[in-house]
Write an enzyme that holds these catalytic residues in place. Structure first.
Site, short mmCIF file in Angstrom:
data_model
loop_
_atom_site.label_atom_id
_atom_site.label_comp_id
_atom_site.label_asym_id
_atom_site.label_seq_id
_atom_site.Cartn_x
_atom_site.Cartn_y
_atom_site.Cartn_z
N PRO A 1 11.74 -13.93 12.04
CA PRO A 1 12.27 -14.01 13.40
C PRO A 1 11.46 -14.89 14.33
O PRO A 1 11.96 -15.32 15.37
CB PRO A 1 12.22 -12.56 13.88
CG PRO A 1 11.11 -11.94 13.10
CD PRO A 1 11.14 -12.60 11.76
N TYR B 1 6.93 -6.31 -2.45
CA TYR B 1 5.78 -6.80 -1.69
C TYR B 1 4.51 -6.27 -2.36
O TYR B 1 4.18 -5.10 -2.25
CB TYR B 1 5.83 -6.33 -0.23
CG TYR B 1 7.03 -6.83 0.55
CD1 TYR B 1 7.84 -7.86 0.07
CD2 TYR B 1 7.37 -6.26 1.78
CE1 TYR B 1 8.95 -8.30 0.78
CE2 TYR B 1 8.47 -6.71 2.51
CZ TYR B 1 9.25 -7.72 2.00
OH TYR B 1 10.35 -8.15 2.73
#
Length: 281
Positions: free
Chosen positions: A211, A65
């Site tokens: 999610p 990241y």
């Protein structure tokens, strides 16, 4: 902003480290295409601190990241860390530019990834290190060789895998104990249902990435009806559904907005009825 998240509950990773099931994923605290540092670094640090204030003690990141910027940011914002904070990181991707992800399971790359994460996170031990992807160019036991070494040296406590099927988990388990699986899973995408069932059986944590996705339009109509009854947002219902789906699911919704963070945290205060759950399932 501290909430009681009374329906989120807790889970023991490796049957040992207890974390709140409502965690935080750091990926969005980067530049466009998960490339470069967070555009507003002060805001990003505030979001991380607010997550802890809200009761989060499980943060998920990865060396890819940024690359590297996200781990550094977490250390800058939160070090010295609270004793109960578990930071999970990942290795096994190389980055060549925005939105570019290249799997690299070369043992030498993995060894460097682990050492780099330890340094950037300012940790002597990584509580949960996850293999970001299995690289078909290398036998998984070779890729995991440096991970086994790091576990023996006390640099990694627990090991997880990401985006794997049941056979791949079983294969990896022959080399090192696996305590968590991080696969794509949400209300609208349940292709890994059998993997989730396997983790339940084995007492592993299941960490769905992405999610908050609520899936196809026909589902959205159902969700908005249920959300209306609970005075909640679609995203909160998506999180509440995951929390009810299985007790080993740990959630890591990510955001760069303090307002969204608060909203996500409130998802732990919603209890879906069995009827709601059935309707969405």
């Amino acid at each position: 902003m501290r909430n009681d998240h009374r329906y989120a509950g807790k889970f023991r990773i490796g049957r040992e480290i207890e974390v709140n099931r409502l965690g935080y994923g750091g990926m969005q605290l980067t530049g466009k295409g998960v490339w470069g540092d967070a555009p507003d670094r002060e805001n990003a640090k505030n979001v991380l601190r607010a997550a802890l204030d809200a009761g989060v003690n499980f943060i998920d990141t990865a060396d890819s990241y940024g690359p590297h910027t996200n781990e550094t940011l977490i250390a800058d914002a939160l070090f010295p860390y609270p004793q109960d904070l578990l930071i999970a990181t990942k290795g096994g991707f190389e980055r060549t530019g925005p939105n570019q992800w290249r799997v690299n399971g070369n043992p030498e790359h993995i060894r460097q990834a682990i050492e780099g994460s330890l340094k950037r996170l300012k940790r002597d031990v990584i509580d949960l290190w996850q293999l970001h992807r299995i690289d078909s160019r290398f036998p998984v036991e070779e890729t995991l060789g440096p991970v086994v070494d790091a576990v023996k040296a006390g640099k990694i406590r627990y090991v997880g895998l990401s985006e794997v099927d049941v056979e791949q988990i079983k294969l990896a388990e022959k080399t090192v104990p696996i305590v968590s699986i991080q696969n794509l899973y949400n209300l609208g995408n349940r292709q890994w249902e059998n993997v989730l069932d396997y983790t339940i059986e084995r007492g592993m944590a299941f960490i769905p990435w992405y999610p908050l996705a609520s899936g196809p339009e026909k589902l959205k109509t159902k969700i908005s009806g249920i959300a209306g009854r609970h005075n909640a947002t679609t995203a909160q219902i998506a999180l509440a559904w995951l929390l009810k789906r299985a007790p080993n699911i740990l959630l890591i919704p990510g955001t760069s907005s303090l307002q969204h963070l608060e909203e996500n945290m409130q998802g732990g205060n919603i209890q879906l009825s069995d009827e709601d759950f059935k309707a969405l399932s």
